[in-house]
Design a protein around this motif. Structure first.
Motif, PDB file in Angstrom:
ATOM      1  N   LEU A 335       0.830  -1.201   0.000  1.00  0.00           N
ATOM      2  CA  LEU A 335       0.000   0.000   0.000  1.00  0.00           C
ATOM      3  C   LEU A 335       0.868   1.256   0.000  1.00  0.00           C
ATOM      4  CD1 LEU A 335      -3.095   0.146  -0.048  1.00  0.00           C
ATOM      5  CD2 LEU A 335      -3.030   0.719   2.378  1.00  0.00           C
ATOM      6  N   ARG A 336       2.000   1.199   0.705  1.00  0.00           N
ATOM      7  CA  ARG A 336       2.931   2.332   0.672  1.00  0.00           C
ATOM      8  C   ARG A 336       3.464   2.556  -0.741  1.00  0.00           C
ATOM      9  NH1 ARG A 336       8.197   3.357   0.658  1.00  0.00           N
ATOM     10  NH2 ARG A 336       8.744   1.141   0.608  1.00  0.00           N
ATOM     11  N   ILE A 337       3.795   1.462  -1.415  1.00  0.00           N
ATOM     12  CA  ILE A 337       4.279   1.576  -2.794  1.00  0.00           C
ATOM     13  C   ILE A 337       3.195   2.135  -3.705  1.00  0.00           C
ATOM     14  CG2 ILE A 337       5.043   0.226  -4.790  1.00  0.00           C
ATOM     15  CD1 ILE A 337       6.512  -1.608  -2.803  1.00  0.00           C
ATOM     16  N   LEU A 338       1.957   1.702  -3.507  1.00  0.00           N
ATOM     17  CA  LEU A 338       0.849   2.236  -4.300  1.00  0.00           C
ATOM     18  C   LEU A 338       0.757   3.748  -4.131  1.00  0.00           C
ATOM     19  CD1 LEU A 338      -1.741   2.041  -6.020  1.00  0.00           C
ATOM     20  CD2 LEU A 338      -2.992   1.530  -3.895  1.00  0.00           C
ATOM     21  N   GLU A 339       0.854   4.227  -2.895  1.00  0.00           N
ATOM     22  CA  GLU A 339       0.784   5.672  -2.668  1.00  0.00           C
ATOM     23  C   GLU A 339       1.922   6.393  -3.382  1.00  0.00           C
ATOM     24  OE1 GLU A 339       1.020   8.964   0.949  1.00  0.00           O
ATOM     25  OE2 GLU A 339       1.094   6.823   1.424  1.00  0.00           O
ATOM     26  N   GLU A 340       3.131   5.840  -3.313  1.00  0.00           N
ATOM     27  CA  GLU A 340       4.277   6.492  -3.939  1.00  0.00           C
ATOM     28  C   GLU A 340       4.165   6.492  -5.463  1.00  0.00           C
ATOM     29  OE1 GLU A 340       7.515   5.438  -0.397  1.00  0.00           O
ATOM     30  OE2 GLU A 340       7.669   4.467  -2.365  1.00  0.00           O
ATOM     31  N   VAL A 341       3.675   5.394  -6.024  1.00  0.00           N
ATOM     32  CA  VAL A 341       3.512   5.337  -7.479  1.00  0.00           C
ATOM     33  C   VAL A 341       2.453   6.345  -7.936  1.00  0.00           C
ATOM     34  CG1 VAL A 341       2.716   3.877  -9.388  1.00  0.00           C
ATOM     35  CG2 VAL A 341       4.334   2.975  -7.705  1.00  0.00           C
ATOM     36  N   LEU A 342       1.370   6.453  -7.191  1.00  0.00           N
ATOM     37  CA  LEU A 342       0.347   7.444  -7.537  1.00  0.00           C
ATOM     38  C   LEU A 342       0.897   8.861  -7.429  1.00  0.00           C
ATOM     39  CD1 LEU A 342      -2.726   5.882  -5.665  1.00  0.00           C
ATOM     40  CD2 LEU A 342      -2.406   6.011  -8.143  1.00  0.00           C
ATOM     41  N   GLU A 343       1.715   9.089  -6.413  1.00  0.00           N
ATOM     42  CA  GLU A 343       2.282  10.422  -6.192  1.00  0.00           C
ATOM     43  C   GLU A 343       3.267  10.808  -7.297  1.00  0.00           C
ATOM     44  OE1 GLU A 343       3.055  14.061  -4.539  1.00  0.00           O
ATOM     45  OE2 GLU A 343       1.579  12.628  -3.783  1.00  0.00           O
ATOM     46  N   SER A 344       3.947   9.810  -7.856  1.00  0.00           N
ATOM     47  CA  SER A 344       5.016  10.113  -8.818  1.00  0.00           C
ATOM     48  C   SER A 344       4.549  10.143 -10.268  1.00  0.00           C
ATOM     49  CB  SER A 344       6.130   9.068  -8.680  1.00  0.00           C
ATOM     50  OG  SER A 344       5.648   7.774  -9.016  1.00  0.00           O
ATOM     51  N   ARG A 345       3.250   9.986 -10.502  1.00  0.00           N
ATOM     52  CA  ARG A 345       2.756   9.976 -11.873  1.00  0.00           C
ATOM     53  C   ARG A 345       3.072  11.298 -12.588  1.00  0.00           C
ATOM     54  NH1 ARG A 345      -3.394   8.832 -10.934  1.00  0.00           N
ATOM     55  NH2 ARG A 345      -2.825   9.997  -9.061  1.00  0.00           N
ATOM     56  N   ALA A 346       3.494  11.184 -13.820  1.00  0.00           N
ATOM     57  CA  ALA A 346       3.801  12.380 -14.600  1.00  0.00           C
ATOM     58  C   ALA A 346       3.302  12.167 -16.040  1.00  0.00           C
ATOM     59  CB  ALA A 346       5.302  12.649 -14.577  1.00  0.00           C
ATOM     60  N   PRO A 347       2.535  13.085 -16.569  1.00  0.00           N
ATOM     61  CA  PRO A 347       2.050  14.278 -15.868  1.00  0.00           C
ATOM     62  C   PRO A 347       1.010  13.915 -14.804  1.00  0.00           C
ATOM     63  CG  PRO A 347       0.975  14.063 -17.979  1.00  0.00           C
ATOM     64  CD  PRO A 347       2.046  12.999 -17.948  1.00  0.00           C
ATOM     65  N   ARG A 348       0.913  14.749 -13.800  1.00  0.00           N
ATOM     66  CA  ARG A 348      -0.006  14.487 -12.696  1.00  0.00           C
ATOM     67  C   ARG A 348      -1.445  14.668 -13.176  1.00  0.00           C
ATOM     68  NH1 ARG A 348       0.305  13.776  -7.439  1.00  0.00           N
ATOM     69  NH2 ARG A 348      -1.231  14.630  -6.001  1.00  0.00           N
ATOM     70  N   PRO A 349      -2.323  13.660 -12.921  1.00  0.00           N
ATOM     71  CA  PRO A 349      -3.725  13.794 -13.373  1.00  0.00           C
ATOM     72  C   PRO A 349      -4.419  14.975 -12.708  1.00  0.00           C
ATOM     73  CG  PRO A 349      -3.224  11.537 -12.702  1.00  0.00           C
ATOM     74  CD  PRO A 349      -2.076  12.381 -12.260  1.00  0.00           C
TER      75      PRO A 349
END
Length: 559
Positions: A335-349
């Motif tokens: 779940l921590r990795i999921l949060e980090e992957v969502l945070e690092s999306r580029a471009p940010r939705p």
């Protein structure tokens, strides 16, 4: 030169108790019996564990289960051999089904008696002392009979299994082993639990990044196993990410505040109240399942429209992405990795349009002086609940009525929808309130359920706990009547004088009330709210065949 300094010793019972204390336990539940008395003396003499006796072993198991759920960690209860441990098996099975790490500690006859097959009381008089351990093995992650020569290792491994698997474990301790001295040295090293495999974590991160890709919208279905790992804050952080929407299963209804704009509501397949919620989950691409349990009651009798094999599935000790498994990866890490992957999306939705949250309004019954029904009970209770309340709801009408409510922020809903053993919630409330003694608590339980475990009302009140108990008197087993043969004799129960019970069980000053109209319920709830320094029992009289609509859906599917 060999050191002559003596290593400190501790008894096996004392070692176990100190390990439990190191895991954060403050209370120990159970009942005494001749085969566990020495064990109890050792456990309670060497620690600050508070003993909480129960009316029977089943109740002790339920109380430990409730304690573990609110602690978000392990709990323990002690019974005696044979007659005691078998009484607790149903509670142990419920903890297994619902992923609750309860340690069942059983005081056994001495090693000599076991080795010689002596025909002692509480046994089956056949010389085989393995019967009950084998039974326990079917409903626990591990069942171990502790021996003195490796007691510390056996105890530590069992406790690590309980925490790591979030399942109950069984420790049988013979009377002579309980008092046997062993080295206390391992106690200087706290148990280290829940460490994910770093390689599995990195592989998962890469695969998750690729699977989510540039998705502008990510939908999460959050299940009850998130509670077992204290991951509510992590879910809130994920819900705050742009492009994320979250629905919950009924067993995790209050995991995310229902007022949160990213909250889609409760999803239960065809039984989902909101069509938009069902569409979002069934058609989500990508879909993330997090701590989800796909049982009949949680999926609308398997009417869920998504395929787990095409989703990200985060479970207690592993994860899957479209069927590809990552073992040795605990839910905290995935779940921590999921949060980090969502945070690092580029471009940010960009932020998604948020679900409108209904404005709060006070329920107005059609006939305040008419017969109270479920249609009025649950909205009126919703109006009464304060933010942060723990709502405990018994299987059947109580739990499914609670699902129809919109809970205030900070509330939790405690129930047992997977195992659904009636009578669970009254003793579970004892454990839950000992885990969080300052929290306002409301228990709703039906008359048929209460008759199974009512003894624990005496213990609850003797401990000075102060819940509001709404006891639904609908004259029998309403959910069973809705499934089949409503007029059958087996659907009836003996009519009890419910408002006399607190006095009969040792608490004569407990306020008691009986209501059968919406107006009377409102008046009593207001009075109870004003008297927060004491518990209250409210008998709520409802029509025999009346039930929440969501429960009728379930009954029709079973039928």
């Amino acid at each position: 030169m060999t050191s002559t300094t003596a290593r400190p010793n501790v008894s096996v019972g004392g070692y176990l108790a100190r390990r439990l204390e190191q895991l954060g336990l403050e209370h120990l539940f159970g009942l005494p019996g001749d085969f566990n008395l020495a064990l109890l003396d050792e456990m309670l003499a060497t620690t600050n564990l508070n003993w909480v006796g129960s009316g029977n072993e089943l109740n002790a198991g339920y109380a430990a289960d409730g304690y573990a759920r609110l602690r978000r960690g392990p709990a323990a209860f002690v019974t005696t051999f044979g007659v005691g441990e078998l009484s607790a098996v149903n509670a142990l099975a419920g903890s297994f089904a619902e992923d609750v790490p309860v340690v069942h500690i059983v005081g056994l006859p001495s090693t000599t008696v076991i080795n010689h097959g002596t025909l002692v009381h509480h046994s089956l008089a056949d010389g085989d002392f393995g019967h009950f351990v084998r039974m326990a093995a079917e409903v626990t992650a591990t069942a171990v009979v502790v021996r003195a020569h490796n007691a510390a290792t056996a105890i530590d491994q069992a406790l690590l299994t309980a925490v790591g698997s979030s399942k109950p474990v069984y420790l049988g301790i013979p009377a002579d082993v309980a008092v046997a001295p062993i080295s206390a040295t391992p106690l200087s090293r706290p148990l280290r639990v829940l460490r994910s495999d770093p390689a599995a974590a990195e592989d998962f991160r890469d695969a998750l990044t690729e699977f989510l890709g540039g998705a502008a919208e990510v939908t999460v279905l959050a299940g009850p196993r998130l509670y077992r790992r204290q991951l509510e804050q992590r879910i809130r952080a994920i819900a705050a990410q742009n492009g994320v929407r979250i629905a919950t299963q009924s067993a995790s209804k209050a995991l995310l505040d229902e007022s949160h704009p990213a909250n889609l509501g409760v999803y239960a397949g065809a039984f989902t109240d909101n069509a938009e919620t069902r569409r979002h989950i069934d058609e989500a691409t990508p879909l993330v399942l997090s701590g989800v349990v796909l049982t009949d009651f949680l999926t609308g009798s398997f009417t869920h429209g998504f395929d787990p094999e095409h989703a990200v599935d985060l479970q207690l000790d592993h994860a899957r992405i479209a069927g590809n498994a990552f073992y040795g990866l605990y839910l905290e890490e995935s779940l921590r990795i999921l949060e980090e992957v969502l945070e690092s999306r580029a471009p940010r939705p960009a932020p998604l349009p948020r679900r409108p949250v209904p404005a709060a309004c006070v329920h107005e019954p059609a006939d305040p002086r008419g017969q109270l029904t479920h249609a009025d009970l649950w909205p009126l209770l919703q109006d009464h609940l304060a933010p942060g309340t723990l709502l405990v709801a018994e299987a059947g009408t109580s739990f499914y009525g609670a699902l129809e409510m919109t809970l205030p922020d900070g509330c939790d809903l405690l129930g047992q929808p997977v195992w659904s053993s009636i009578g669970y919630t009254l003793p579970a409330t004892v454990g839950a309130m000992l885990a969080e003694p300052d929290r306002e608590t409301v228990l709703v339980i039906g008359d048929g359920s209460a008759q199974l475990t009512i003894q624990e009302l005496g213990r609850l009140l003797a401990l000075g706990l102060k819940p509001t108990i709404l006891l639904i008197n609908n004259n029998g087993y309403t959910v069973e009547r809705a499934i089949r043969s409503p007029e059958a004799a087996y659907q009836d129960i003996v009519a009890w004088n419910w408002t006399s019970l607190p006095a009969a069980l040792g608490a004569p000053t407990t306020p008691v009330y009986r209501v059968d109209t919406p107006a009377a319920l409102v008046e009593v709830l207001e009075k109870v709210r004003a008297e927060t320094d004491q518990a209250a029992l409210v008998e709520v009289v409802l029509p025999r065949d009346d039930a929440p609509e969501s429960l009728l859906h379930i009954a029709r599917s079973v039928r």
